[in-house]
Structure formats: C-alpha cells, structure tokens
Write a protein that holds these residues in place. Structure first.
Motif, PDB file in Angstrom:
ATOM      1  N   SER A 299      -6.053  -8.109   0.223  1.00 49.40           N
ATOM      2  CA  SER A 299      -7.166  -8.098   1.177  1.00 49.40           C
ATOM      3  C   SER A 299      -7.323  -6.676   1.722  1.00 49.40           C
ATOM      4  O   SER A 299      -6.438  -5.832   1.574  1.00 49.40           O
ATOM      5  N   ASN A 300      -8.453  -6.429   2.365  1.00 48.50           N
ATOM      6  CA  ASN A 300      -8.668  -5.134   3.014  1.00 48.50           C
ATOM      7  C   ASN A 300      -7.515  -4.818   3.963  1.00 48.50           C
ATOM      8  O   ASN A 300      -6.992  -3.704   3.971  1.00 48.50           O
ATOM      9  N   ASP A 301      -7.145  -5.800   4.782  1.00 51.03           N
ATOM     10  CA  ASP A 301      -6.078  -5.589   5.763  1.00 51.03           C
ATOM     11  C   ASP A 301      -4.739  -5.271   5.093  1.00 51.03           C
ATOM     12  O   ASP A 301      -3.989  -4.421   5.577  1.00 51.03           O
ATOM     13  N   GLU A 302      -4.442  -5.934   3.986  1.00 53.96           N
ATOM     14  CA  GLU A 302      -3.188  -5.656   3.272  1.00 53.96           C
ATOM     15  C   GLU A 302      -3.185  -4.244   2.699  1.00 53.96           C
ATOM     16  O   GLU A 302      -2.169  -3.545   2.762  1.00 53.96           O
ATOM     17  N   ILE A 303      -4.314  -3.828   2.158  1.00 49.07           N
ATOM     18  CA  ILE A 303      -4.408  -2.476   1.602  1.00 49.07           C
ATOM     19  C   ILE A 303      -4.183  -1.444   2.698  1.00 49.07           C
ATOM     20  O   ILE A 303      -3.395  -0.503   2.540  1.00 49.07           O
ATOM     21  N   ILE A 304      -4.842  -1.630   3.827  1.00 43.81           N
ATOM     22  CA  ILE A 304      -4.722  -0.674   4.936  1.00 43.81           C
ATOM     23  C   ILE A 304      -3.311  -0.694   5.519  1.00 43.81           C
ATOM     24  O   ILE A 304      -2.764   0.351   5.876  1.00 43.81           O
ATOM     25  N   GLU A 305      -2.705  -1.866   5.584  1.00 44.48           N
ATOM     26  CA  GLU A 305      -1.337  -1.967   6.101  1.00 44.48           C
ATOM     27  C   GLU A 305      -0.361  -1.212   5.189  1.00 44.48           C
ATOM     28  O   GLU A 305       0.524  -0.498   5.662  1.00 44.48           O
ATOM     29  N   ASP A 306      -0.539  -1.364   3.878  1.00 41.37           N
ATOM     30  CA  ASP A 306       0.348  -0.691   2.915  1.00 41.37           C
ATOM     31  C   ASP A 306       0.041   0.800   2.781  1.00 41.37           C
ATOM     32  O   ASP A 306       0.915   1.581   2.411  1.00 41.37           O
ATOM     33  N   HIS A 307      -1.209   1.176   3.057  1.00 39.78           N
ATOM     34  CA  HIS A 307      -1.650   2.564   2.858  1.00 39.78           C
ATOM     35  C   HIS A 307      -2.463   3.005   4.079  1.00 39.78           C
ATOM     36  O   HIS A 307      -3.694   3.036   4.041  1.00 39.78           O
TER      37      HIS A 307
END
Length: 76
Positions: free
Chosen positions: A39-47
């Motif tokens: 998800s967008n949130d997962e991408i931002i959390e990881d990066h």
C-alpha cells in the motif's frame, strides 16, 4: 505543485529513466512496489524519503505514458 513536476529525467540518474525528484527511485520501481501488493502507507513506512505525492505522480506518469498523452515539463 503539479504532480508531474516530481518526475525528473536525467541521463546521469538511473540511465535517464523517469525518477522521483532527482533521486534514484524510478517510476518503474514505484509501480513495481504497488504491483507487489504494497500500500502507499507501507511504501512510505519502508522508504521515508518518499512521499504520497511521489507515488501519485508515478501513477499519473504511467497512465499518461501508456495512454499516449503528451508528457511535457519533465526536466532534470
């Protein structure tokens, strides 16, 4: 800010592939992460160097590219 202003093309970065704000994050990589189910949130959390608008800009760029629309104002 126009979302497409976040996409840059520089022959010295990732061999000139469309990338996010001059970083080594290509539109292709963002689409790949989304395609893997993140998800967008997962991408931002990881990066954390990425922002939601970067993901939206990648999607907009890909949509315009695939539809054959003119993509202007993309500069290094």
């Amino acid at each position: 800010m126009n979302l497409l202003e976040r996409i840059t093309i520089d022959p010295n970065i990732c061999h000139g592939k469309p990338s996010i704000r001059g970083m080594r994050w290509t539109v292709e990589m963002i689409i790949d992460l989304l395609g893997s189910g993140m998800s967008n949130d997962e991408i931002i959390e990881d990066h954390p160097e990425l922002e939601k608008e970067d993901i939206l800009a990648s999607l907009k760029f890909a949509k315009m590219y695939l539809s054959g629309q003119s993509i202007i104002n993309i500069a290094s």
